[in-house]
Design a protein around this motif. Sequence first.
Motif, PDB file in Angstrom:
ATOM      1  N   ASP A  32      -6.968   0.737  -7.941  1.00  0.00           N
ATOM      2  CA  ASP A  32      -8.110   1.570  -7.567  1.00  0.00           C
ATOM      3  C   ASP A  32      -8.397   1.548  -6.073  1.00  0.00           C
ATOM      4  OD1 ASP A  32      -8.495   2.285 -10.202  1.00  0.00           O
ATOM      5  OD2 ASP A  32      -9.955   0.680 -10.572  1.00  0.00           O
ATOM      6  N   ALA A  33      -8.030   0.480  -5.409  1.00  0.00           N
ATOM      7  CA  ALA A  33      -8.290   0.334  -3.976  1.00  0.00           C
ATOM      8  C   ALA A  33      -7.069  -0.291  -3.306  1.00  0.00           C
ATOM      9  CB  ALA A  33      -9.528  -0.522  -3.750  1.00  0.00           C
ATOM     10  N   PRO A  34      -5.967   0.472  -3.228  1.00  0.00           N
ATOM     11  CA  PRO A  34      -4.742  -0.090  -2.665  1.00  0.00           C
ATOM     12  C   PRO A  34      -4.800  -0.254  -1.149  1.00  0.00           C
ATOM     13  CG  PRO A  34      -4.412   2.209  -3.233  1.00  0.00           C
ATOM     14  CD  PRO A  34      -5.787   1.841  -3.691  1.00  0.00           C
ATOM     15  N   GLY A  35      -4.019  -1.206  -0.678  1.00  0.00           N
ATOM     16  CA  GLY A  35      -3.900  -1.430   0.748  1.00  0.00           C
ATOM     17  C   GLY A  35      -2.517  -1.967   1.070  1.00  0.00           C
ATOM     18  N   LEU A  36      -2.225  -2.047   2.343  1.00  0.00           N
ATOM     19  CA  LEU A  36      -0.940  -2.561   2.803  1.00  0.00           C
ATOM     20  C   LEU A  36      -1.159  -3.204   4.154  1.00  0.00           C
ATOM     21  CD1 LEU A  36       2.510  -1.177   2.428  1.00  0.00           C
ATOM     22  CD2 LEU A  36       1.754  -1.500   4.771  1.00  0.00           C
ATOM     23  N   THR A  37      -0.493  -4.328   4.384  1.00  0.00           N
ATOM     24  CA  THR A  37      -0.513  -4.954   5.705  1.00  0.00           C
ATOM     25  C   THR A  37       0.920  -5.026   6.221  1.00  0.00           C
ATOM     26  OG1 THR A  37      -0.246  -7.221   4.892  1.00  0.00           O
ATOM     27  CG2 THR A  37      -2.504  -6.388   5.079  1.00  0.00           C
ATOM     28  N   GLN A  38       1.049  -4.924   7.520  1.00  0.00           N
ATOM     29  CA  GLN A  38       2.358  -5.148   8.134  1.00  0.00           C
ATOM     30  C   GLN A  38       2.146  -5.719   9.522  1.00  0.00           C
ATOM     31  OE1 GLN A  38       4.658  -1.526   8.321  1.00  0.00           O
ATOM     32  NE2 GLN A  38       3.426  -0.637   9.946  1.00  0.00           N
ATOM     33  N   ARG A  39       3.124  -6.507   9.943  1.00  0.00           N
ATOM     34  CA  ARG A  39       3.112  -7.067  11.291  1.00  0.00           C
ATOM     35  C   ARG A  39       4.365  -6.585  11.990  1.00  0.00           C
ATOM     36  NH1 ARG A  39       2.373 -13.427  12.780  1.00  0.00           N
ATOM     37  NH2 ARG A  39       0.225 -12.919  13.213  1.00  0.00           N
ATOM     38  N   PRO A  57      -3.468  14.630   1.501  1.00  0.00           N
ATOM     39  CA  PRO A  57      -3.382  15.420   0.276  1.00  0.00           C
ATOM     40  C   PRO A  57      -2.019  15.282  -0.411  1.00  0.00           C
ATOM     41  CG  PRO A  57      -3.131  16.835   2.173  1.00  0.00           C
ATOM     42  CD  PRO A  57      -3.428  15.450   2.698  1.00  0.00           C
ATOM     43  N   ASP A  58      -1.063  14.680   0.287  1.00  0.00           N
ATOM     44  CA  ASP A  58       0.282  14.537  -0.267  1.00  0.00           C
ATOM     45  C   ASP A  58       0.354  13.300  -1.168  1.00  0.00           C
ATOM     46  OD1 ASP A  58       0.200  12.420   1.501  1.00  0.00           O
ATOM     47  OD2 ASP A  58       1.648  13.255   2.889  1.00  0.00           O
ATOM     48  N   ASN A  59       1.518  13.036  -1.689  1.00  0.00           N
ATOM     49  CA  ASN A  59       1.724  11.878  -2.556  1.00  0.00           C
ATOM     50  C   ASN A  59       2.359  10.702  -1.816  1.00  0.00           C
ATOM     51  OD1 ASN A  59       0.672  13.077  -4.886  1.00  0.00           O
ATOM     52  ND2 ASN A  59       2.597  14.151  -5.270  1.00  0.00           N
ATOM     53  N   ALA A  60       2.277  10.712  -0.479  1.00  0.00           N
ATOM     54  CA  ALA A  60       2.878   9.633   0.302  1.00  0.00           C
ATOM     55  C   ALA A  60       2.259   8.293  -0.086  1.00  0.00           C
ATOM     56  CB  ALA A  60       2.669   9.882   1.792  1.00  0.00           C
ATOM     57  N   THR A  61       3.113   7.302  -0.287  1.00  0.00           N
ATOM     58  CA  THR A  61       2.636   5.955  -0.577  1.00  0.00           C
ATOM     59  C   THR A  61       2.206   5.291   0.727  1.00  0.00           C
ATOM     60  OG1 THR A  61       4.787   4.913  -0.263  1.00  0.00           O
ATOM     61  CG2 THR A  61       4.286   5.789  -2.500  1.00  0.00           C
ATOM     62  N   LEU A  62       1.516   4.180   0.610  1.00  0.00           N
ATOM     63  CA  LEU A  62       1.153   3.446   1.812  1.00  0.00           C
ATOM     64  C   LEU A  62       2.390   2.930   2.531  1.00  0.00           C
ATOM     65  CD1 LEU A  62      -2.053   1.549   0.652  1.00  0.00           C
ATOM     66  CD2 LEU A  62      -1.889   3.606   2.064  1.00  0.00           C
ATOM     67  N   VAL A  63       3.446   2.607   1.794  1.00  0.00           N
ATOM     68  CA  VAL A  63       4.711   2.205   2.418  1.00  0.00           C
ATOM     69  C   VAL A  63       5.273   3.364   3.234  1.00  0.00           C
ATOM     70  CG1 VAL A  63       7.103   1.526   1.980  1.00  0.00           C
ATOM     71  CG2 VAL A  63       5.250   0.402   0.737  1.00  0.00           C
ATOM     72  N   ASP A  64       5.235   4.575   2.685  1.00  0.00           N
ATOM     73  CA  ASP A  64       5.707   5.756   3.422  1.00  0.00           C
ATOM     74  C   ASP A  64       4.906   5.937   4.716  1.00  0.00           C
ATOM     75  OD1 ASP A  64       7.476   6.358   1.310  1.00  0.00           O
ATOM     76  OD2 ASP A  64       6.072   7.786   0.389  1.00  0.00           O
ATOM     77  N   ILE A  65       3.591   5.784   4.599  1.00  0.00           N
ATOM     78  CA  ILE A  65       2.714   5.973   5.759  1.00  0.00           C
ATOM     79  C   ILE A  65       2.971   4.886   6.800  1.00  0.00           C
ATOM     80  CG2 ILE A  65       0.289   5.992   6.485  1.00  0.00           C
ATOM     81  CD1 ILE A  65      -0.280   7.249   3.642  1.00  0.00           C
ATOM     82  N   VAL A  73      10.185  -4.145  15.571  1.00  0.00           N
ATOM     83  CA  VAL A  73      10.720  -4.849  14.413  1.00  0.00           C
ATOM     84  C   VAL A  73       9.567  -5.134  13.461  1.00  0.00           C
ATOM     85  CG1 VAL A  73      11.865  -6.954  13.611  1.00  0.00           C
ATOM     86  CG2 VAL A  73      12.542  -5.920  15.796  1.00  0.00           C
ATOM     87  N   VAL A  74       9.736  -4.732  12.200  1.00  0.00           N
ATOM     88  CA  VAL A  74       8.757  -5.074  11.178  1.00  0.00           C
ATOM     89  C   VAL A  74       9.046  -6.515  10.765  1.00  0.00           C
ATOM     90  CG1 VAL A  74       7.849  -4.541   8.877  1.00  0.00           C
ATOM     91  CG2 VAL A  74       8.638  -2.674  10.374  1.00  0.00           C
ATOM     92  N   THR A  75       8.114  -7.420  11.047  1.00  0.00           N
ATOM     93  CA  THR A  75       8.342  -8.832  10.745  1.00  0.00           C
ATOM     94  C   THR A  75       7.765  -9.241   9.396  1.00  0.00           C
ATOM     95  OG1 THR A  75       6.374  -9.514  11.973  1.00  0.00           O
ATOM     96  CG2 THR A  75       8.487  -9.456  13.179  1.00  0.00           C
ATOM     97  N   SER A  76       6.811  -8.474   8.883  1.00  0.00           N
ATOM     98  CA  SER A  76       6.296  -8.726   7.534  1.00  0.00           C
ATOM     99  C   SER A  76       5.595  -7.475   7.029  1.00  0.00           C
ATOM    100  CB  SER A  76       5.340  -9.927   7.508  1.00  0.00           C
ATOM    101  OG  SER A  76       4.152  -9.632   8.214  1.00  0.00           O
ATOM    102  N   ARG A  77       5.563  -7.366   5.709  1.00  0.00           N
ATOM    103  CA  ARG A  77       4.860  -6.251   5.063  1.00  0.00           C
ATOM    104  C   ARG A  77       4.476  -6.702   3.667  1.00  0.00           C
ATOM    105  NH1 ARG A  77       7.521  -0.396   5.050  1.00  0.00           N
ATOM    106  NH2 ARG A  77       6.709  -0.388   7.168  1.00  0.00           N
ATOM    107  N   ARG A  78       3.243  -6.368   3.270  1.00  0.00           N
ATOM    108  CA  ARG A  78       2.763  -6.795   1.965  1.00  0.00           C
ATOM    109  C   ARG A  78       1.733  -5.800   1.445  1.00  0.00           C
ATOM    110  NH1 ARG A  78      -1.532 -10.615   0.529  1.00  0.00           N
ATOM    111  NH2 ARG A  78      -2.082 -10.792   2.700  1.00  0.00           N
ATOM    112  N   GLU A  79       1.872  -5.451   0.165  1.00  0.00           N
ATOM    113  CA  GLU A  79       0.870  -4.603  -0.475  1.00  0.00           C
ATOM    114  C   GLU A  79      -0.283  -5.487  -0.910  1.00  0.00           C
ATOM    115  OE1 GLU A  79       2.186  -1.245  -2.914  1.00  0.00           O
ATOM    116  OE2 GLU A  79       4.246  -1.882  -2.434  1.00  0.00           O
ATOM    117  N   ILE A  80      -1.504  -4.972  -0.760  1.00  0.00           N
ATOM    118  CA  ILE A  80      -2.713  -5.720  -1.092  1.00  0.00           C
ATOM    119  C   ILE A  80      -3.625  -4.831  -1.932  1.00  0.00           C
ATOM    120  CG2 ILE A  80      -2.622  -7.199   0.955  1.00  0.00           C
ATOM    121  CD1 ILE A  80      -4.740  -5.319   2.225  1.00  0.00           C
ATOM    122  N   GLY A  81      -4.721  -5.391  -2.398  1.00  0.00           N
ATOM    123  CA  GLY A  81      -5.707  -4.602  -3.125  1.00  0.00           C
ATOM    124  C   GLY A  81      -5.337  -4.418  -4.581  1.00  0.00           C
ATOM    125  N   SER A  82      -5.848  -3.332  -5.142  1.00  0.00           N
ATOM    126  CA  SER A  82      -5.644  -3.035  -6.558  1.00  0.00           C
ATOM    127  C   SER A  82      -5.226  -1.577  -6.702  1.00  0.00           C
ATOM    128  CB  SER A  82      -6.952  -3.269  -7.317  1.00  0.00           C
ATOM    129  OG  SER A  82      -7.941  -2.343  -6.867  1.00  0.00           O
TER     130      SER A  82
END
Length: 165
Positions: A90-97, A55-63, A79-88
């Motif tokens: 309307d349907a945002p996503g994020l990947t990280q390794r 219910p908060d305004n946390a971004t996917l990066v915050d999460i 160690v975060v070795t990669s991170r990338r925002e995906i989607g649109s």
Amino acid sequence: MPTTLPVPIQFRLPQGWQAAPPEEVGASDVAFIALHPHPDAGFTANITIDGDYRPDNATLVDIADASVERLREVADSVVVTSRREIGSADAPGLTQRLALSAVSGDVLRDLVQSHVYLSMLDVGDPRRRAVIRMVLTATATQHDSIVGDFQDFLRTVRPDTGTGP
């Protein structure tokens, strides 16, 4: 007791992967877990799914940052070795390794996790936002050989509207 997902989803597991009761494999904090059929050096690679209403305004990066911090509480190193925002929009996503060292089965292991976060609206109430997290965890030596299975799995994930595939 395993958690439940805030919104229903459907998916298909890659060939050979087997669902397991989360509480029986020590993963009671997830809604779903699947195990790879071939352990590596005593560690069984797995795919987990969890999620929550946000219910908060946390971004996917915050999460994603919060996930990393929770791992740092239990792992020797993360160690975060990669991170990338995906989607649109309307349907945002994020990947990280993540590369991490953690004790599993009384053995310090070098592990890799691939995280995928999807922001979804509740089908029953579109004003409610849920974030679903899917994670592949494998040994550092096995990860690259099975990440394709995880990608195949991700391609099948969709909201379950109850109308069939």
